[in-house]
Design an enzyme around this catalytic site. Sequence first.
Site, PDB file in Angstrom:
ATOM      1  N   CYS A 278       0.835  -1.203   0.000  1.00 33.54           N
ATOM      2  CA  CYS A 278       0.000   0.000   0.000  1.00 33.54           C
ATOM      3  C   CYS A 278       0.872   1.257   0.000  1.00 33.54           C
ATOM      4  O   CYS A 278       1.496   1.579  -0.995  1.00 33.54           O
ATOM      5  CB  CYS A 278      -0.993  -0.044   1.158  1.00 33.54           C
ATOM      6  SG  CYS A 278      -2.381   1.109   0.960  1.00 33.54           S
TER       7      CYS A 278
ATOM      8  N   HIS B 226      -2.948  -5.251   1.367  1.00 35.06           N
ATOM      9  CA  HIS B 226      -2.350  -5.497   2.677  1.00 35.06           C
ATOM     10  C   HIS B 226      -2.288  -6.998   2.966  1.00 35.06           C
ATOM     11  O   HIS B 226      -3.186  -7.542   3.607  1.00 35.06           O
ATOM     12  CB  HIS B 226      -3.166  -4.811   3.776  1.00 35.06           C
ATOM     13  CG  HIS B 226      -3.104  -3.323   3.760  1.00 35.06           C
ATOM     14  ND1 HIS B 226      -2.213  -2.614   4.528  1.00 35.06           N
ATOM     15  CD2 HIS B 226      -3.834  -2.405   3.075  1.00 35.06           C
ATOM     16  CE1 HIS B 226      -2.397  -1.311   4.315  1.00 35.06           C
ATOM     17  NE2 HIS B 226      -3.367  -1.165   3.439  1.00 35.06           N
TER      18      HIS B 226
ATOM     19  N   GLU C  41      -0.592  -8.518   5.096  1.00 28.20           N
ATOM     20  CA  GLU C  41      -0.418  -8.773   6.526  1.00 28.20           C
ATOM     21  C   GLU C  41      -1.739  -8.833   7.278  1.00 28.20           C
ATOM     22  O   GLU C  41      -1.781  -9.237   8.450  1.00 28.20           O
ATOM     23  CB  GLU C  41       0.481  -7.691   7.141  1.00 28.20           C
ATOM     24  CG  GLU C  41      -0.174  -6.352   7.410  1.00 28.20           C
ATOM     25  CD  GLU C  41      -0.379  -5.487   6.173  1.00 28.20           C
ATOM     26  OE1 GLU C  41      -0.925  -4.378   6.336  1.00 28.20           O
ATOM     27  OE2 GLU C  41       0.009  -5.906   5.064  1.00 28.20           O
TER      28      GLU C  41
END
Length: 205
Positions: free
Chosen positions: A80, A182, A184
């Site tokens: 991002c 994202h 994660e």
Amino acid sequence: MSTPVGVLALQGNVPEHLDALRACGADARPVRRPSELAEVAGLVLPGGESTTLSKLLEAFELLEPLRERLRAGMPAFGSCAGMILLAREAVDARPDQHQLGALDITVRRNAFGRQVQSFETDLAVTGVGGGPVRAVFIRAPWVESTGRGVEVLARVPGSVRGPASGKVVAVRQGPVIATAFHPEQTGDARLHDLFLRRVREAAPT
């Protein structure tokens, strides 16, 4: 994996990236100082706010050391806002925002719209086995154009209607990987594992 890798720990989802890297067996460390940057063999640049991260890189005296490490071939993974910073050019960025220039791409900030327009979708990502990757887009950029040395790893599927359909959202150039989404956030560490493969490949033999 004994070689230490870092997560830029100035803003964003730092603990989540550290957890994902450690789940892959990495010695993962937060990086806030030039001395800590010098100790790692690769760096994750997390999401956050790209203008703020740009200012913090300068304030923490990391901007030029990071540029030097990237020019020297250090592997990096930006998600991002990290993708925005790694790009050569960012459309709709503030004129004083610093670009690291590690990827020959032009990105558009907040291309998918405001946070209320965040969404998730499944992506086929080149180099990532085991089926689609669940991608979480939060005020995300997309890639407007790529240079000749850039490999496109993923696009928004055509089943997603609107201007985002078909847009490039993951790229690789040499040892540097970036995603508009994202990874994660989902508990799926396959993209972090892909990054760690680049770190191992770049390590001196």
